[in-house]
Design a protein around this motif. Structure first.
Motif, mmCIF file in Angstrom:
data_model
loop_
_atom_site.group_PDB
_atom_site.id
_atom_site.type_symbol
_atom_site.label_atom_id
_atom_site.label_comp_id
_atom_site.label_asym_id
_atom_site.label_seq_id
_atom_site.Cartn_x
_atom_site.Cartn_y
_atom_site.Cartn_z
ATOM 1 N N ASN A 63 5.497 -6.330 9.102
ATOM 2 C CA ASN A 63 4.232 -5.614 9.222
ATOM 3 C C ASN A 63 3.085 -6.445 8.658
ATOM 4 O O ASN A 63 3.103 -6.835 7.490
ATOM 5 C CB ASN A 63 4.284 -4.282 8.468
ATOM 6 C CG ASN A 63 2.954 -3.541 8.576
ATOM 7 O OD1 ASN A 63 2.630 -2.969 9.613
ATOM 8 N ND2 ASN A 63 2.159 -3.579 7.526
ATOM 9 N N LYS B 121 -5.225 8.734 4.924
ATOM 10 C CA LYS B 121 -5.273 8.662 6.392
ATOM 11 C C LYS B 121 -4.333 9.674 7.043
ATOM 12 O O LYS B 121 -4.208 9.706 8.260
ATOM 13 C CB LYS B 121 -4.926 7.257 6.854
ATOM 14 C CG LYS B 121 -5.991 6.218 6.458
ATOM 15 C CD LYS B 121 -5.758 4.859 7.094
ATOM 16 C CE LYS B 121 -6.801 3.860 6.608
ATOM 17 N NZ LYS B 121 -6.609 3.580 5.135
ATOM 18 N N TYR C 287 -12.059 0.270 9.041
ATOM 19 C CA TYR C 287 -12.322 -0.958 8.289
ATOM 20 C C TYR C 287 -13.312 -1.866 9.018
ATOM 21 O O TYR C 287 -13.933 -2.736 8.422
ATOM 22 C CB TYR C 287 -11.032 -1.743 8.040
ATOM 23 C CG TYR C 287 -10.047 -1.042 7.153
ATOM 24 C CD1 TYR C 287 -8.775 -0.744 7.604
ATOM 25 C CD2 TYR C 287 -10.395 -0.640 5.873
ATOM 26 C CE1 TYR C 287 -7.862 -0.091 6.788
ATOM 27 C CE2 TYR C 287 -9.503 0.025 5.050
ATOM 28 C CZ TYR C 287 -8.228 0.300 5.518
ATOM 29 O OH TYR C 287 -7.340 0.955 4.723
ATOM 30 N N GLU D 222 -0.541 1.069 14.555
ATOM 31 C CA GLU D 222 -1.341 1.725 13.518
ATOM 32 C C GLU D 222 -2.800 1.782 13.941
ATOM 33 O O GLU D 222 -3.308 0.822 14.525
ATOM 34 C CB GLU D 222 -1.283 0.968 12.175
ATOM 35 C CG GLU D 222 -0.033 1.182 11.383
ATOM 36 C CD GLU D 222 -0.097 0.518 10.034
ATOM 37 O OE1 GLU D 222 -1.183 0.534 9.400
ATOM 38 O OE2 GLU D 222 0.932 -0.042 9.611
ATOM 39 N N ASP E 70 0.862 -1.188 0.000
ATOM 40 C CA ASP E 70 0.000 0.000 0.000
ATOM 41 C C ASP E 70 0.893 1.230 0.000
ATOM 42 O O ASP E 70 0.799 2.077 0.901
ATOM 43 C CB ASP E 70 -0.921 -0.016 1.231
ATOM 44 C CG ASP E 70 -1.987 1.080 1.141
ATOM 45 O OD1 ASP E 70 -2.499 1.490 2.205
ATOM 46 O OD2 ASP E 70 -2.288 1.534 0.022
HETATM 47 C C1 GCU Z 1 -2.200 -1.412 7.005
HETATM 48 C C2 GCU Z 1 -0.791 -1.287 6.506
HETATM 49 C C3 GCU Z 1 -0.472 0.081 5.968
HETATM 50 C C4 GCU Z 1 -1.662 0.579 5.172
HETATM 51 C C5 GCU Z 1 -2.778 0.812 6.159
HETATM 52 C C6 GCU Z 1 -4.070 1.288 5.474
HETATM 53 O O1 GCU Z 1 -2.197 -1.501 8.366
HETATM 54 O O2 GCU Z 1 0.168 -1.596 7.504
HETATM 55 O O3 GCU Z 1 0.697 -0.022 5.156
HETATM 56 O O4 GCU Z 1 -1.350 1.773 4.477
HETATM 57 O O5 GCU Z 1 -3.127 -0.392 6.821
HETATM 58 O O6 GCU Z 1 -4.894 0.415 5.175
HETATM 59 O O7 GCU Z 1 -4.200 2.480 5.261
#
Ligand code: GCU
Length: 636
Positions: free
Chosen positions: A443, A607, A512, A536, A192
């Protein structure tokens, strides 16, 4: 020069090149403290040829060319009919990804050939390296038609020994960079973040003495805060070479001898050292050298290296501190600390693309400081060295990570070797930076046996390479509905946790999964008595996208929804007793090929607390107030 002579010269070069190619190139060395060494920058304009069919590496029958793809042939209508000519090719800036330099390259994935002429004056009794700060993803390097090295991995530096191929005067370097994503790559096919390709960090020439310091580790003993211990490795040194380490400000110095492995063990007593911390980011000038003796009386008056034979001397800035985990707490210099952080991608503010400059770093860390952060999570790969140098100066603790991201081929030994290589390169480059307190090996990887075995191996290697820091990873967390229907429980029981010192967990309750109210009815069940970092959480909002005034139920993608999510999340996090830190996702919007809704994402993950154009969203001040009020700090 008559045509026949050119043809003879070309044939000779091609023959030599072919011969050179038949040897497997010695792989790369890794210099350290390149930013503290004298170097000749090769940054700037490089000729660049876009080669989508890798025709420079493969013949029309898809056989690997032995001779590579040389630009040694000045375009000569009477010479060989080469289908390329750097002299007339356009240029790309180095450092910098190609995607954001030319609109036609934004989505390009494949090979780009870089070429640059350079002048060189050899010095006796030295070695010269071509230093590449990072090249995403796979590179082959030739100097004067001789292949000098190759490297895989898009976020760690490498150094090619070019001593035997550079000549006095005119030289030229050709580098092929291929950013094609690989199923057996690290990272693999899905990320991502944008797959920014190219020579994305500085390129330079570094000349060192034939015996030079290529690795060292100097850190404060965890058990004795008046002792600096570690080692200095001098490449090419015999046993018995004298190595000197001095810290003039502390009037401390020691001389130690190299052993059979060219390594000198250092034990340096220090009096009244000022420990590095966010409140006091004290850095000491440290001299590391060999083949010197240190002048200075028994009383330790001014300590200066006296220069003898060919010597190597690194002068660097090091902060000294200890970091450890005790129970569910993280201790900095023996005292509990809460890591008030934010996650950061290496996305350049305003211009977008790979961040590489002092200005990029100042902007990103300026926002982090403005938020009240004492910690940042550098996701999901090692960033430019300027980032951790600045974190050292600013007193910001760092989570540094290799891109073992999502679903690697965990059952493939060749992939494990790539992870080990990138982990070693990250630690080698950054092990003397006080700001780095956590090494992360992964991760959001799938919880299965092969993955756990693979990452446990990496966690063990991390401790072996650097026993002075904490090992972590960002884990996915499973969710169970509470039987009494009162909400959900996040259960932290991933078996990988056994291999970690600090448990990182990513969760997106309110984005989510569930809506805002769901956050208030989420409890946590952590099966480890270890420090927990919420590595996160967050939600998307497009800057300027607002809910109607007075709305009590803002729509998603609005700044108001993101701000409300932060309020609910912060309240939930405060209810987790063993929480030792948090790094919400993410400081700034960043480009991603997975974010496809037009008008809101437009290929950006939104985000960020700040837009890619530096506009602060409402949630920025929500987190800022929580950090300024130190709402997470627990009474001692
Ligand atoms: C995940 C991931 C990130 C990603 C984020 C998202 O946790 O670790 O790399 O950008 O979620 O969905 O925004």
């Amino acid at each position: 020069m008559p045509q026949s002579a050119i043809r003879t010269l070309l044939a000779a070069i091609l023959l030599a090149a072919t011969a050179a190619h038949s040897q497997t190139p010695t792989n790369t060395t890794l210099l350290v403290d390149v930013d503290h060494r004298t170097s000749t920058s090769l940054d700037g304009d490089w000729h660049a040829i876009v080669d989508p069919y890798s025709t420079g590496l493969y013949t029309f029958h898809q056989e690997i060319r032995k001779d590579g793809f040389f630009m040694n042939a000045p375009f000569d209508p009477h010479g060989e009919p080469h289908d390329y000519n750097f002299a007339t090719a356009p240029t790309l800036k180095v450092p910098g990804d190609w995607n954001t330099q030319r609109p036609d390259l934004l989505y390009y994935e494949g090979v780009v050939w870089y070429q640059k002429d350079f002048d060189f004056t050899p010095k006796p009794d030295t070695r010269t390296f071509l230093h590449i700060g990072a090249a995403n993803y796979r590179s082959f390097v030739w100097v004067n038609t001789k292949k000098v090295c190759e490297h895989e991995g898009g976020f760690t530096p490498f150094d090619c020994d070019i001593t035997s191929v550079v000549t006095p005067g005119k030289n030229f370097v050709v580098i092929s960079v291929d950013d094609t994503r690989l199923a057996d790559g690290v990272p693999t096919l899905q990320t991502d973040w944008w797959n920014y390709g190219g020579l994305t960090r500085d390129v330079s020439l570094v000349t060192v003495p034939t015996q030079f310091i290529d690795d060292y580790d100097l850190h404060l003993s965890r058990t004795d805060h008046s002792l600096i211990e570690g080692y200095v490795h001098v490449e090419g040194a015999p046993a018995g070479l004298s190595v000197a380490v001095s810290i003039p400000e502390l009037q401390a110095y020691v001389i130690a001898k190299t052993d059979e492995q060219s390594r000198a063990i250092i034990s340096l007593p220090v009096k009244s050292i000022s420990l590095w911390s966010p409140e006091n980011p004290k850095l000491y000038t440290v001299h590391i050298s060999h083949s010197l003796t240190m002048q200075g009386g028994a009383t330790g008056d001014s300590v200066r290296p006296r220069r003898t034979a060919h010597y190597d001397l690194i002068q660097t800035q090091i902060g000294f501190r200890t970091i450890e985990a005790r129970g569910t707490q993280i201790l900095l210099n023996g005292k509990p600390v809460f890591l008030r952080g934010v996650s950061v991608h290496a996305e350049a503010p305003y211009r977008t693309g790979r961040a590489y400059s002092e200005k990029d770093v100042d902007t990103l860390l300026g926002w982090a400081k403005e938020l009240g952060c004492n910690y940042i999570r550098l996701a999901h790969y090692p960033h430019d060295e300027r980032m951790t140098r600045a974190a050292d100066r600013l007193g910001i603790m760092v989570w540094s990570e290799i891109p073992d991201y999502w679903a690697l081929q965990f059952d493939n030994p060749a992939v494990l070797a790539k992870s080990k290589q990138q982990l070693s390169e990250m630690i080698r480059r950054d092990r003397n930076k006080a700001s780095i307190v956590l090494w992360s090996v992964a991760n959001e990887t799938p919880n299965n046996e092969a993955r756990t075995k693979y990452l446990t191996t990496l966690a063990d290697l991390t401790r072996q390479l650097d026993p002075t820091r904490l090992v972590t990873a960002a884990l996915l967390v499973r969710t169970e509905k509470n039987p009494d229907g009162t909400g959900t429980t996040k259960i932290v029981d991933d078996p990988l946790g056994k291999a970690l010192d600090v448990i990182g967990t990513n969760e997106y309750v309110g984005w989510y999964e569930q809506k805002l109210a769901g956050i208030d009815h989420t409890t946590w069940d952590i099966h480890y008595q270890k420090p927990l970092i919420m590595s996160e959480w967050g939600g998307d909002a497009r800057f300027g996208n607002h809910a109607p005034a007075g709305t009590t139920d803002p729509a998603i993608w609005t700044e108001e929804y993101q701000a409300e999510l932060y309020k609910h999340q912060i309240a939930m996090l405060r209810r987790i007793p063993q929480l030792s830190g948090t790094s919400p996702w993410i400081l700034m919007d960043f480009r991603s090929p997975r974010r496809l809704n037009t008008g809101i994402q437009d290929n950006f993950n939104r985000k960020g607390l700040v837009s890619d154009q530096g506009q602060k969203k409402q949630a920025f001040s929500i987190l800022q107030k929580a950090y300024q009020d130190k709402v997470f700090d627990k009474p001692e």
